[in-house]
Structures are given as C-alpha cells and as structure tokens.
Motif scaffolding. Sequence first.
Motif, PDB file in Angstrom:
ATOM      1  N   VAL A  47       0.837  -1.213   0.000  1.00  0.00           N
ATOM      2  CA  VAL A  47       0.000   0.000   0.000  1.00  0.00           C
ATOM      3  C   VAL A  47       0.865   1.254   0.000  1.00  0.00           C
ATOM      4  O   VAL A  47       0.630   2.192  -0.770  1.00  0.00           O
ATOM      5  CB  VAL A  47      -0.975  -0.007   1.201  1.00  0.00           C
ATOM      6  N   LEU A  48       1.892   1.291   0.850  1.00  0.00           N
ATOM      7  CA  LEU A  48       2.774   2.460   0.886  1.00  0.00           C
ATOM      8  C   LEU A  48       3.478   2.659  -0.450  1.00  0.00           C
ATOM      9  O   LEU A  48       3.530   3.776  -0.972  1.00  0.00           O
ATOM     10  CB  LEU A  48       3.784   2.334   2.022  1.00  0.00           C
ATOM     11  N   LEU A  49       4.012   1.580  -1.015  1.00  0.00           N
ATOM     12  CA  LEU A  49       4.698   1.695  -2.304  1.00  0.00           C
ATOM     13  C   LEU A  49       3.723   1.993  -3.436  1.00  0.00           C
ATOM     14  O   LEU A  49       4.129   2.500  -4.480  1.00  0.00           O
ATOM     15  CB  LEU A  49       5.491   0.416  -2.606  1.00  0.00           C
ATOM     16  N   GLY A  50       2.446   1.700  -3.227  1.00  0.00           N
ATOM     17  CA  GLY A  50       1.430   2.041  -4.229  1.00  0.00           C
ATOM     18  C   GLY A  50       1.187   3.533  -4.306  1.00  0.00           C
ATOM     19  O   GLY A  50       0.694   4.035  -5.315  1.00  0.00           O
ATOM     20  N   ARG A  51       1.558   4.241  -3.265  1.00  0.00           N
ATOM     21  CA  ARG A  51       1.388   5.703  -3.247  1.00  0.00           C
ATOM     22  C   ARG A  51       2.545   6.409  -3.924  1.00  0.00           C
ATOM     23  O   ARG A  51       2.358   7.421  -4.584  1.00  0.00           O
ATOM     24  CB  ARG A  51       1.224   6.185  -1.820  1.00  0.00           C
ATOM     25  N   ARG A  52       3.767   5.868  -3.707  1.00  0.00           N
ATOM     26  CA  ARG A  52       4.961   6.460  -4.329  1.00  0.00           C
ATOM     27  C   ARG A  52       6.169   5.587  -4.009  1.00  0.00           C
ATOM     28  O   ARG A  52       6.105   4.742  -3.124  1.00  0.00           O
ATOM     29  CB  ARG A  52       5.200   7.874  -3.812  1.00  0.00           C
ATOM     30  N   PRO A  53       7.284   5.783  -4.724  1.00  0.00           N
ATOM     31  CA  PRO A  53       8.513   5.057  -4.391  1.00  0.00           C
ATOM     32  C   PRO A  53       9.078   5.529  -3.045  1.00  0.00           C
ATOM     33  O   PRO A  53       8.865   6.678  -2.643  1.00  0.00           O
ATOM     34  CB  PRO A  53       9.473   5.424  -5.530  1.00  0.00           C
ATOM     35  N   TYR A  54       9.776   4.638  -2.379  1.00  0.00           N
ATOM     36  CA  TYR A  54      10.410   4.940  -1.090  1.00  0.00           C
ATOM     37  C   TYR A  54      11.849   4.449  -1.094  1.00  0.00           C
ATOM     38  O   TYR A  54      12.151   3.401  -1.665  1.00  0.00           O
ATOM     39  CB  TYR A  54       9.705   4.204   0.063  1.00  0.00           C
ATOM     40  N   ARG A  55      12.695   5.188  -0.407  1.00  0.00           N
ATOM     41  CA  ARG A  55      14.021   4.683  -0.080  1.00  0.00           C
ATOM     42  C   ARG A  55      13.871   3.795   1.146  1.00  0.00           C
ATOM     43  O   ARG A  55      12.924   3.940   1.926  1.00  0.00           O
ATOM     44  CB  ARG A  55      14.979   5.828   0.171  1.00  0.00           C
ATOM     45  N   PHE A  56      14.818   2.880   1.325  1.00  0.00           N
ATOM     46  CA  PHE A  56      14.698   1.883   2.388  1.00  0.00           C
ATOM     47  C   PHE A  56      14.500   2.522   3.761  1.00  0.00           C
ATOM     48  O   PHE A  56      13.555   2.181   4.477  1.00  0.00           O
ATOM     49  CB  PHE A  56      15.923   0.955   2.411  1.00  0.00           C
ATOM     50  N   ASN A  57      15.385   3.419   4.153  1.00  0.00           N
ATOM     51  CA  ASN A  57      15.292   4.003   5.496  1.00  0.00           C
ATOM     52  C   ASN A  57      14.021   4.820   5.690  1.00  0.00           C
ATOM     53  O   ASN A  57      13.439   4.827   6.773  1.00  0.00           O
ATOM     54  CB  ASN A  57      16.532   4.843   5.818  1.00  0.00           C
ATOM     55  N   GLU A  58      13.581   5.474   4.646  1.00  0.00           N
ATOM     56  CA  GLU A  58      12.336   6.236   4.711  1.00  0.00           C
ATOM     57  C   GLU A  58      11.150   5.292   4.936  1.00  0.00           C
ATOM     58  O   GLU A  58      10.268   5.560   5.756  1.00  0.00           O
ATOM     59  CB  GLU A  58      12.170   7.017   3.404  1.00  0.00           C
ATOM     60  N   LEU A  59      11.153   4.171   4.234  1.00  0.00           N
ATOM     61  CA  LEU A  59      10.104   3.176   4.401  1.00  0.00           C
ATOM     62  C   LEU A  59      10.173   2.566   5.801  1.00  0.00           C
ATOM     63  O   LEU A  59       9.146   2.399   6.469  1.00  0.00           O
ATOM     64  CB  LEU A  59      10.245   2.092   3.326  1.00  0.00           C
TER      65      LEU A  59
END
Length: 141
Positions: A47-59
């Motif tokens: 769901v989070l990645l469906g909103r936008r890309p993330y860097r590992f630490n941010e995720l």
Amino acid sequence: MSATHTEVPSMLAATLPTPVAVGEYEQCPVTDVLRRIGDKWTVLVIVLLGRRPYRFNELHRGIQGISQRMLTRTLGGLEYDGLVNRAVFPTVPTSVEYSLTDLGRSLLTPLSAVADWAVSHQAEIAAARELNRPAIDTLDV
C-alpha cells in the motif's frame, strides 16, 4: 465460464477434488499468493509503495514496529515475485529506492476490494466474534 454463470465467483466455479490433496493445495497459485501477502507486513508495504517510491530508510521509519531485517525480507520476497522493483543509485552513500512494478500495481485493486469489504463488515465480524467467543474458548485444540 458460460454467460449463464456470470454471477458465480470464480473461486466457487472452479472444480476442486474432494478431498483436496495436500500437494495440489501446496502448488495452488492462489495459496502461493496468499502466503506472500498474508504475512504481517506485506500488505502495508504494498500500500505504501502504491502511493509512491520509497528509499529503504524512509520506508523503515514509516512503519513502526518492523525491524530492518523483516523489512529487508519482505521487500526481497516482493522483488523475487516481481511485485517490487529495487533501483540502486550510484551516490555516496549508495541510495536504494523501492517501487511497485506494473504487476505489483495490478495487485492494488484486489487488495482494495478486500480492504473495502473488511471495513464494510467490521461491525458484523466483531459482533460474531463476541457471540462465538465462548465456543472458541471451550475448543480442545
């Protein structure tokens, strides 16, 4: 499926042998996908990645309670299944960004349907659990 059976859910329309053999159940593509998305963290990550890309630490910072190891394992499994793309950028230090693939994005629709169903039926499920609680407490497992 014939036009006369369009209202029958595909899961109910499929022919299943009885008893269902363990090997057949283990090799079922539905079982395989449900194992992947049925763990504690996978749906939230999708769901989070469906909103936008993330860097590992941010995720990692965005999901309270998940360890770095578990996030690494979850992302690795999703990448292995072709649902997540891992992009490495040659910066100092190296940056890694995760995003959903087209296949991963196609999973958002059925996951949303399950989520909508769960929210719509939350009160009914809670009431049934309350009503059936004594029966569960007396089960000999």
